[in-house]
Design a protein around this motif. Structure first.
Motif, PDB file in Angstrom:
ATOM      1  N   ASP A 118      -6.377 -38.624  51.733  1.00 32.47           N
ATOM      2  CA  ASP A 118      -7.719 -38.218  52.144  1.00 32.47           C
ATOM      3  C   ASP A 118      -8.749 -39.058  51.370  1.00 32.47           C
ATOM      4  O   ASP A 118      -8.759 -39.065  50.138  1.00 32.47           O
ATOM      5  CB  ASP A 118      -7.920 -36.731  51.854  1.00 32.47           C
ATOM      6  CG  ASP A 118      -9.247 -36.199  52.344  1.00 32.47           C
ATOM      7  OD1 ASP A 118     -10.059 -36.973  52.891  1.00 32.47           O
ATOM      8  OD2 ASP A 118      -9.479 -34.989  52.171  1.00 32.47           O
ATOM      9  N   THR A 119      -9.581 -39.750  52.091  1.00 29.90           N
ATOM     10  CA  THR A 119     -10.588 -40.621  51.486  1.00 29.90           C
ATOM     11  C   THR A 119     -11.479 -39.853  50.512  1.00 29.90           C
ATOM     12  O   THR A 119     -11.838 -40.371  49.451  1.00 29.90           O
ATOM     13  CB  THR A 119     -11.454 -41.268  52.587  1.00 29.90           C
ATOM     14  OG1 THR A 119     -10.602 -42.000  53.456  1.00 29.90           O
ATOM     15  CG2 THR A 119     -12.509 -42.181  52.011  1.00 29.90           C
ATOM     16  N   LYS A 120     -11.817 -38.612  50.842  1.00 28.86           N
ATOM     17  CA  LYS A 120     -12.711 -37.826  49.985  1.00 28.86           C
ATOM     18  C   LYS A 120     -12.122 -37.606  48.589  1.00 28.86           C
ATOM     19  O   LYS A 120     -12.866 -37.548  47.612  1.00 28.86           O
ATOM     20  CB  LYS A 120     -13.041 -36.490  50.643  1.00 28.86           C
ATOM     21  CG  LYS A 120     -13.946 -36.641  51.857  1.00 28.86           C
ATOM     22  CD  LYS A 120     -14.212 -35.315  52.501  1.00 28.86           C
ATOM     23  CE  LYS A 120     -13.051 -35.021  53.382  1.00 28.86           C
ATOM     24  NZ  LYS A 120     -13.083 -34.084  54.380  1.00 28.86           N
ATOM     25  N   SER A 121     -10.813 -37.495  48.488  1.00 30.59           N
ATOM     26  CA  SER A 121     -10.210 -37.314  47.160  1.00 30.59           C
ATOM     27  C   SER A 121     -10.372 -38.581  46.317  1.00 30.59           C
ATOM     28  O   SER A 121     -10.586 -38.499  45.107  1.00 30.59           O
ATOM     29  CB  SER A 121      -8.736 -36.912  47.273  1.00 30.59           C
ATOM     30  OG  SER A 121      -7.957 -37.948  47.825  1.00 30.59           O
ATOM     31  N   HIS A 122     -10.317 -39.731  46.955  1.00 32.39           N
ATOM     32  CA  HIS A 122     -10.537 -40.997  46.240  1.00 32.39           C
ATOM     33  C   HIS A 122     -12.005 -41.149  45.844  1.00 32.39           C
ATOM     34  O   HIS A 122     -12.310 -41.631  44.757  1.00 32.39           O
ATOM     35  CB  HIS A 122     -10.078 -42.178  47.097  1.00 32.39           C
ATOM     36  CG  HIS A 122      -8.599 -42.281  47.180  1.00 32.39           C
ATOM     37  ND1 HIS A 122      -7.871 -43.186  46.438  1.00 32.39           N
ATOM     38  CD2 HIS A 122      -7.694 -41.571  47.902  1.00 32.39           C
ATOM     39  CE1 HIS A 122      -6.591 -43.037  46.709  1.00 32.39           C
ATOM     40  NE2 HIS A 122      -6.455 -42.062  47.593  1.00 32.39           N
ATOM     41  N   VAL A 123     -12.889 -40.732  46.723  1.00 27.39           N
ATOM     42  CA  VAL A 123     -14.328 -40.771  46.418  1.00 27.39           C
ATOM     43  C   VAL A 123     -14.615 -39.865  45.220  1.00 27.39           C
ATOM     44  O   VAL A 123     -15.343 -40.248  44.298  1.00 27.39           O
ATOM     45  CB  VAL A 123     -15.162 -40.357  47.652  1.00 27.39           C
ATOM     46  CG1 VAL A 123     -16.617 -40.116  47.282  1.00 27.39           C
ATOM     47  CG2 VAL A 123     -15.039 -41.406  48.748  1.00 27.39           C
ATOM     48  N   PHE A 124     -14.043 -38.675  45.232  1.00 27.82           N
ATOM     49  CA  PHE A 124     -14.253 -37.733  44.128  1.00 27.82           C
ATOM     50  C   PHE A 124     -13.688 -38.292  42.821  1.00 27.82           C
ATOM     51  O   PHE A 124     -14.357 -38.266  41.784  1.00 27.82           O
ATOM     52  CB  PHE A 124     -13.624 -36.381  44.465  1.00 27.82           C
ATOM     53  CG  PHE A 124     -13.818 -35.334  43.400  1.00 27.82           C
ATOM     54  CD1 PHE A 124     -15.085 -35.039  42.916  1.00 27.82           C
ATOM     55  CD2 PHE A 124     -12.736 -34.640  42.893  1.00 27.82           C
ATOM     56  CE1 PHE A 124     -15.267 -34.068  41.930  1.00 27.82           C
ATOM     57  CE2 PHE A 124     -12.902 -33.665  41.919  1.00 27.82           C
ATOM     58  CZ  PHE A 124     -14.164 -33.372  41.432  1.00 27.82           C
ATOM     59  N   PHE A 125     -12.471 -38.811  42.859  1.00 32.56           N
ATOM     60  CA  PHE A 125     -11.841 -39.373  41.659  1.00 32.56           C
ATOM     61  C   PHE A 125     -12.678 -40.536  41.121  1.00 32.56           C
ATOM     62  O   PHE A 125     -12.978 -40.596  39.929  1.00 32.56           O
ATOM     63  CB  PHE A 125     -10.417 -39.828  41.988  1.00 32.56           C
ATOM     64  CG  PHE A 125      -9.554 -40.064  40.786  1.00 32.56           C
ATOM     65  CD1 PHE A 125      -8.971 -39.012  40.109  1.00 32.56           C
ATOM     66  CD2 PHE A 125      -9.293 -41.352  40.333  1.00 32.56           C
ATOM     67  CE1 PHE A 125      -8.154 -39.216  38.996  1.00 32.56           C
ATOM     68  CE2 PHE A 125      -8.483 -41.579  39.230  1.00 32.56           C
ATOM     69  CZ  PHE A 125      -7.912 -40.506  38.557  1.00 32.56           C
ATOM     70  N   GLY A 126     -13.087 -41.439  41.992  1.00 32.54           N
ATOM     71  CA  GLY A 126     -13.912 -42.573  41.585  1.00 32.54           C
ATOM     72  C   GLY A 126     -15.255 -42.132  41.027  1.00 32.54           C
ATOM     73  O   GLY A 126     -15.764 -42.703  40.054  1.00 32.54           O
ATOM     74  N   SER A 127     -15.841 -41.115  41.639  1.00 34.24           N
ATOM     75  CA  SER A 127     -17.129 -40.593  41.163  1.00 34.24           C
ATOM     76  C   SER A 127     -17.003 -40.005  39.761  1.00 34.24           C
ATOM     77  O   SER A 127     -17.858 -40.252  38.900  1.00 34.24           O
ATOM     78  CB  SER A 127     -17.659 -39.517  42.121  1.00 34.24           C
ATOM     79  OG  SER A 127     -17.875 -40.050  43.394  1.00 34.24           O
ATOM     80  N   VAL A 128     -15.959 -39.232  39.550  1.00 36.59           N
ATOM     81  CA  VAL A 128     -15.749 -38.639  38.219  1.00 36.59           C
ATOM     82  C   VAL A 128     -15.565 -39.742  37.184  1.00 36.59           C
ATOM     83  O   VAL A 128     -16.181 -39.718  36.105  1.00 36.59           O
ATOM     84  CB  VAL A 128     -14.553 -37.659  38.225  1.00 36.59           C
ATOM     85  CG1 VAL A 128     -14.129 -37.279  36.807  1.00 36.59           C
ATOM     86  CG2 VAL A 128     -14.894 -36.414  39.031  1.00 36.59           C
ATOM     87  N   LEU A 129     -14.734 -40.723  37.488  1.00 38.76           N
ATOM     88  CA  LEU A 129     -14.504 -41.804  36.522  1.00 38.76           C
ATOM     89  C   LEU A 129     -15.774 -42.614  36.271  1.00 38.76           C
ATOM     90  O   LEU A 129     -16.044 -43.020  35.135  1.00 38.76           O
ATOM     91  CB  LEU A 129     -13.370 -42.707  37.001  1.00 38.76           C
ATOM     92  CG  LEU A 129     -11.996 -42.036  37.072  1.00 38.76           C
ATOM     93  CD1 LEU A 129     -10.958 -43.014  37.601  1.00 38.76           C
ATOM     94  CD2 LEU A 129     -11.567 -41.469  35.728  1.00 38.76           C
ATOM     95  N   ALA A 130     -16.564 -42.827  37.307  1.00 33.30           N
ATOM     96  CA  ALA A 130     -17.828 -43.558  37.130  1.00 33.30           C
ATOM     97  C   ALA A 130     -18.771 -42.791  36.204  1.00 33.30           C
ATOM     98  O   ALA A 130     -19.399 -43.382  35.321  1.00 33.30           O
ATOM     99  CB  ALA A 130     -18.495 -43.808  38.488  1.00 33.30           C
ATOM    100  N   VAL A 131     -18.860 -41.473  36.388  1.00 31.12           N
ATOM    101  CA  VAL A 131     -19.731 -40.665  35.540  1.00 31.12           C
ATOM    102  C   VAL A 131     -19.216 -40.643  34.100  1.00 31.12           C
ATOM    103  O   VAL A 131     -20.003 -40.761  33.151  1.00 31.12           O
ATOM    104  CB  VAL A 131     -19.885 -39.235  36.119  1.00 31.12           C
ATOM    105  CG1 VAL A 131     -20.614 -38.317  35.150  1.00 31.12           C
ATOM    106  CG2 VAL A 131     -20.611 -39.277  37.453  1.00 31.12           C
ATOM    107  N   VAL A 132     -17.906 -40.508  33.926  1.00 27.18           N
ATOM    108  CA  VAL A 132     -17.326 -40.532  32.577  1.00 27.18           C
ATOM    109  C   VAL A 132     -17.663 -41.853  31.892  1.00 27.18           C
ATOM    110  O   VAL A 132     -18.145 -41.866  30.745  1.00 27.18           O
ATOM    111  CB  VAL A 132     -15.790 -40.326  32.617  1.00 27.18           C
ATOM    112  CG1 VAL A 132     -15.157 -40.635  31.268  1.00 27.18           C
ATOM    113  CG2 VAL A 132     -15.447 -38.903  33.041  1.00 27.18           C
ATOM    114  N   LEU A 133     -17.441 -42.958  32.576  1.00 32.92           N
ATOM    115  CA  LEU A 133     -17.720 -44.272  31.976  1.00 32.92           C
ATOM    116  C   LEU A 133     -19.208 -44.470  31.731  1.00 32.92           C
ATOM    117  O   LEU A 133     -19.601 -45.103  30.751  1.00 32.92           O
ATOM    118  CB  LEU A 133     -17.169 -45.397  32.850  1.00 32.92           C
ATOM    119  CG  LEU A 133     -15.831 -45.995  32.432  1.00 32.92           C
ATOM    120  CD1 LEU A 133     -15.909 -46.762  31.156  1.00 32.92           C
ATOM    121  CD2 LEU A 133     -14.730 -44.992  32.405  1.00 32.92           C
TER     122      LEU A 133
END
Length: 183
Positions: free
Chosen positions: A100-115
């Motif tokens: 599901d594309t949305k799970s990748h968007v969510f994962f990428g968003s979380v990692l972007a915010v963490v970084l």
């Protein structure tokens, strides 16, 4: 505030986050038909755990030359820890819905915010420190933030592109020479 108390709360929260991730691993019946799912699940958790390990190590190295921590630094650190606490949720989401594309968007968003918060914290530390730091990590952290931001629209192009980003970024850190990692 003395840095020891600051580091203690950071270490405790990161330990809890790591524990929560491990508790989310669901081991069903291991058969030849579902072993590929189990292996994929372990890989996803290894990648997420690697992010937390790198964060902890870099955090420790960042504060080696600091004695006192000001309130701005404390608050940026708490926002970093809050965003990091979302990694287990993002991990289980991508584990359960890998295609599901949305799970990748969510994962990428979380990692972007963490970084992003990690990079802000690093800027605060450089500002309050009297120690001269190597800029390699700073540049890599801001570049990684941008790469994770780019993974969000790239997830719509292909989940395999975002997956490659999620795997390659943390392991590229491990390829840095030891001297560059230790500020």
């Amino acid at each position: 505030m003395k840095k020891e108390r600051f580091e203690a709360i950071t270490d405790a929260i990161l330990a809890i986050i790591s524990t929560l991730m491990v508790l989310e691993i669901k081991i069903g019946e291991l058969t030849t038909s579902n072993i590929h799912h189990f292996i994929a699940q372990i890989v996803i958790y290894v990648v997420s755990f690697t992010y937390i390990g790198i964060l902890w190590l870099n955090h420790h190295n960042m504060f080696r030359h600091i004695e006192l921590v000001d309130n701005k630094t404390i608050w940026v650190n708490f926002w970093l820890l809050f965003s990091t606490s979302l990694i287990p949720l993002a991990t289980i989401t991508i584990d359960e819905n890998f295609f599901d594309t949305k799970s990748h968007v969510f994962f990428g968003s979380v990692l972007a915010v963490v970084l992003f918060f990690y990079s802000l914290l690093e800027e605060r530390v450089y500002k309050i420190s009297q120690h001269k730091y190597n800029d390699t990590n700073r540049k890599m952290n801001w570049a990684s933030t941008l790469i994770f931001v780019a993974s969000i629209p790239l997830s719509y192009v292909s989940i395999y592109i975002s997956s490659a980003i999620f795997v390659l970024v943390p392991f590229s850190y491990l390829l840095l020479p030891n001297k560059a990692r230790q500020n």
